[in-house]
Design a protein around this motif. Structure first.
Motif, PDB file in Angstrom:
ATOM      1  N   ARG A  39     -19.658 -39.505 -16.501  1.00  0.00           N
ATOM      2  CA  ARG A  39     -18.941 -40.666 -17.015  1.00  0.00           C
ATOM      3  C   ARG A  39     -17.608 -40.775 -16.295  1.00  0.00           C
ATOM      4  NH1 ARG A  39     -17.924 -38.807 -23.183  1.00  0.00           N
ATOM      5  NH2 ARG A  39     -20.181 -38.477 -23.004  1.00  0.00           N
ATOM      6  N   PHE A  40     -17.030 -41.944 -16.331  1.00  0.00           N
ATOM      7  CA  PHE A  40     -15.674 -42.105 -15.817  1.00  0.00           C
ATOM      8  C   PHE A  40     -14.920 -43.066 -16.717  1.00  0.00           C
ATOM      9  CE2 PHE A  40     -18.012 -45.473 -13.643  1.00  0.00           C
ATOM     10  CZ  PHE A  40     -17.132 -46.557 -13.635  1.00  0.00           C
ATOM     11  N   SER A  41     -13.609 -43.123 -16.551  1.00  0.00           N
ATOM     12  CA  SER A  41     -12.796 -43.970 -17.422  1.00  0.00           C
ATOM     13  C   SER A  41     -11.673 -44.632 -16.647  1.00  0.00           C
ATOM     14  CB  SER A  41     -12.203 -43.160 -18.582  1.00  0.00           C
ATOM     15  OG  SER A  41     -11.312 -42.163 -18.099  1.00  0.00           O
ATOM     16  N   VAL A  42     -11.312 -45.823 -17.114  1.00  0.00           N
ATOM     17  CA  VAL A  42     -10.141 -46.548 -16.627  1.00  0.00           C
ATOM     18  C   VAL A  42      -9.266 -46.795 -17.851  1.00  0.00           C
ATOM     19  CG1 VAL A  42      -9.266 -48.637 -15.535  1.00  0.00           C
ATOM     20  CG2 VAL A  42     -11.463 -47.670 -14.801  1.00  0.00           C
ATOM     21  N   ASP A  43      -8.008 -46.368 -17.788  1.00  0.00           N
ATOM     22  CA  ASP A  43      -7.105 -46.487 -18.931  1.00  0.00           C
ATOM     23  C   ASP A  43      -5.877 -47.307 -18.568  1.00  0.00           C
ATOM     24  OD1 ASP A  43      -8.595 -44.894 -20.779  1.00  0.00           O
ATOM     25  OD2 ASP A  43      -7.935 -43.100 -19.709  1.00  0.00           O
ATOM     26  N   PHE A  44      -5.535 -48.252 -19.440  1.00  0.00           N
ATOM     27  CA  PHE A  44      -4.312 -49.049 -19.320  1.00  0.00           C
ATOM     28  C   PHE A  44      -3.299 -48.452 -20.295  1.00  0.00           C
ATOM     29  CE2 PHE A  44      -7.436 -51.549 -17.322  1.00  0.00           C
ATOM     30  CZ  PHE A  44      -6.823 -52.531 -16.556  1.00  0.00           C
ATOM     31  N   VAL A  45      -2.286 -47.802 -19.750  1.00  0.00           N
ATOM     32  CA  VAL A  45      -1.420 -46.922 -20.534  1.00  0.00           C
ATOM     33  C   VAL A  45      -0.015 -47.485 -20.661  1.00  0.00           C
ATOM     34  CG1 VAL A  45      -0.515 -44.566 -20.718  1.00  0.00           C
ATOM     35  CG2 VAL A  45      -2.760 -44.956 -19.683  1.00  0.00           C
ATOM     36  N   GLY A  46       0.522 -47.410 -21.880  1.00  0.00           N
ATOM     37  CA  GLY A  46       1.913 -47.755 -22.139  1.00  0.00           C
ATOM     38  C   GLY A  46       2.542 -46.654 -22.957  1.00  0.00           C
ATOM     39  N   GLY A  47       3.412 -45.850 -22.354  1.00  0.00           N
ATOM     40  CA  GLY A  47       3.983 -44.706 -23.061  1.00  0.00           C
ATOM     41  C   GLY A  47       2.896 -43.710 -23.409  1.00  0.00           C
ATOM     42  N   ASP A  48       2.776 -43.382 -24.720  1.00  0.00           N
ATOM     43  CA  ASP A  48       1.735 -42.462 -25.184  1.00  0.00           C
ATOM     44  C   ASP A  48       0.496 -43.208 -25.676  1.00  0.00           C
ATOM     45  OD1 ASP A  48       3.348 -40.219 -24.686  1.00  0.00           O
ATOM     46  OD2 ASP A  48       4.326 -40.394 -26.643  1.00  0.00           O
ATOM     47  N   ASN A  49       0.493 -44.521 -25.569  1.00  0.00           N
ATOM     48  CA  ASN A  49      -0.605 -45.334 -26.084  1.00  0.00           C
ATOM     49  C   ASN A  49      -1.548 -45.763 -24.963  1.00  0.00           C
ATOM     50  OD1 ASN A  49       0.520 -45.219 -28.661  1.00  0.00           O
ATOM     51  ND2 ASN A  49       1.704 -47.090 -28.346  1.00  0.00           N
ATOM     52  N   ILE A  50      -2.815 -45.889 -25.297  1.00  0.00           N
ATOM     53  CA  ILE A  50      -3.812 -46.459 -24.388  1.00  0.00           C
ATOM     54  C   ILE A  50      -4.212 -47.813 -24.954  1.00  0.00           C
ATOM     55  CG2 ILE A  50      -6.088 -46.202 -23.354  1.00  0.00           C
ATOM     56  CD1 ILE A  50      -5.745 -43.180 -23.525  1.00  0.00           C
ATOM     57  N   HIS A  51      -3.813 -48.891 -24.286  1.00  0.00           N
ATOM     58  CA  HIS A  51      -4.110 -50.234 -24.757  1.00  0.00           C
ATOM     59  C   HIS A  51      -5.586 -50.586 -24.557  1.00  0.00           C
ATOM     60  CE1 HIS A  51       0.123 -51.846 -25.300  1.00  0.00           C
ATOM     61  NE2 HIS A  51       0.312 -50.643 -24.780  1.00  0.00           N
ATOM     62  N   PHE A  52      -6.163 -50.055 -23.484  1.00  0.00           N
ATOM     63  CA  PHE A  52      -7.572 -50.334 -23.204  1.00  0.00           C
ATOM     64  C   PHE A  52      -8.170 -49.136 -22.486  1.00  0.00           C
ATOM     65  CE2 PHE A  52     -10.701 -52.759 -20.328  1.00  0.00           C
ATOM     66  CZ  PHE A  52     -11.743 -52.589 -21.224  1.00  0.00           C
ATOM     67  N   HIS A  53      -9.247 -48.614 -23.052  1.00  0.00           N
ATOM     68  CA  HIS A  53      -9.988 -47.487 -22.493  1.00  0.00           C
ATOM     69  C   HIS A  53     -11.383 -47.998 -22.135  1.00  0.00           C
ATOM     70  CE1 HIS A  53     -11.533 -43.361 -22.106  1.00  0.00           C
ATOM     71  NE2 HIS A  53     -12.470 -43.637 -23.006  1.00  0.00           N
ATOM     72  N   PHE A  54     -11.676 -48.048 -20.835  1.00  0.00           N
ATOM     73  CA  PHE A  54     -12.961 -48.534 -20.309  1.00  0.00           C
ATOM     74  C   PHE A  54     -13.730 -47.314 -19.829  1.00  0.00           C
ATOM     75  CE2 PHE A  54     -15.386 -49.881 -16.529  1.00  0.00           C
ATOM     76  CZ  PHE A  54     -16.168 -50.900 -17.065  1.00  0.00           C
TER      77      PHE A  54
END
Length: 296
Positions: free
Chosen positions: A192-207
């Protein structure tokens, strides 16, 4: 004709626009200095001497704030200022990120500040073919200056053959209305793999495509941990070991619009407030990337 994107240029640098024409857009991103009377300027220059300025956009934070527009001709000096509208200063407090877009129309420049639509227009006072360079001066630090063409998607940053584990900073002050295209291929039939849109300690979108489950997991994460997963997919699972793919993720008002291999796959609705807090994008797992393109 687009100029070569200039990342983190020194304040005051004179950058070649590679021509001015109707439909051209100039993007300027940066951060104003943290002082109450901060003032910075974007100048469209006629030549490199600085004596002729076709457009001078000058945000001034003192008082209620104003964005002055003007031009300057050699042998004449500054011409008549324009300051309207005065009811809404489009920049937040000094020391905050900013974005200015200048769009060239047949009769005027359209000025957008921090995504305000048509904050102001400035009628052409000099021939477009005389405008050659752009300069950002005074109380600010510049992160990016680039150009594009109205109606076309403009590559702002391209990463060629990045490593499987990738972390890169968002090159603009607000990721909304931008897109990121990932081209590559999975390296495992059971991984599996993932793409993460990160702001600070939060992940707004985890694909998170999972080849072993034949599913694409989507989620978000904040201080409370992972939220509810989404897995529904209207199309067949598109990821297979060694088979090239292209994933385009567009950040829109409602969230994250995802196309896979040219077809719309799903919209992951925004869960965490303020998309502009997304400052980093990471890619991890069983994937080999050929190219990552950040576009405006």
């Amino acid at each position: 004709m687009a100029m070569k994107p200039a990342f983190n240029p020194s304040t005051g640098s004179i950058l070649d626009l590679n021509g001015m024409f109707v439909g051209k857009i100039i993007y300027i991103y940066g951060r104003s200095h943290k002082k109450d009377d901060a003032s910075f300027a974007v100048n469209l220059l006629c030549g490199t001497g600085g004596s002729e300025i076709a457009l001078h956009v000058n945000p001034r934070f003192a008082g209620k704030g104003v964005v002055v527009r003007n031009s300057r001709k050699s042998g004449v000096g500054w011409e008549k200022e324009e300051r309207e509208p005065l009811d809404k200063f489009p920049f937040s407090k000094p020391g905050s990120p900013f974005g200015i877009w200048i769009i060239c129309h047949p009769d005027a420049y359209e000025i957008r500040c921090n995504r305000y639509k048509s904050y102001a227009t400035f009628k052409h006072r000099m021939a477009l073919n005389s405008v050659t360079h752009v300069q950002v001066t005074q109380d600010c630090d510049v992160s990016l200056v680039c150009t594009g063409i109205k109606g076309l998607e403009i590559p702002i940053q391209i990463l060629e053959k990045p490593s499987g584990t990738l972390n890169f900073n968002v090159p603009v002050f607000n990721i909304r209305e931008h897109s990121i295209t990932f081209a590559g291929k999975p390296t495992s039939s059971e991984g599996r793999f993932s793409v993460d849109f990160v702001g600070g300690d939060n992940i707004h979108f985890h694909f998170n495509p999972r080849m072993n489950e034949q599913q694409i997991v989507r989620n978000s994460k904040d201080d409370g941990g992972w939220a509810k997963e989404e897995r529904d997919l209207a199309t067949p699972f598109p990821f297979y070991q060694g088979v090239p793919f292209q994933v385009k993720i567009s950040v829109v008002k409602k969230g994250f619009d995802v196309k896979i291999n040219g077809s719309h796959a799903f919209l992951f609705k925004k869960r965490l407030r303020s998309l502009k807090r997304i400052r980093r994008i990471s890619v991890n797992g069983d994937v080999e990337l050929e190219r990552v393109t950040f576009s405006g």
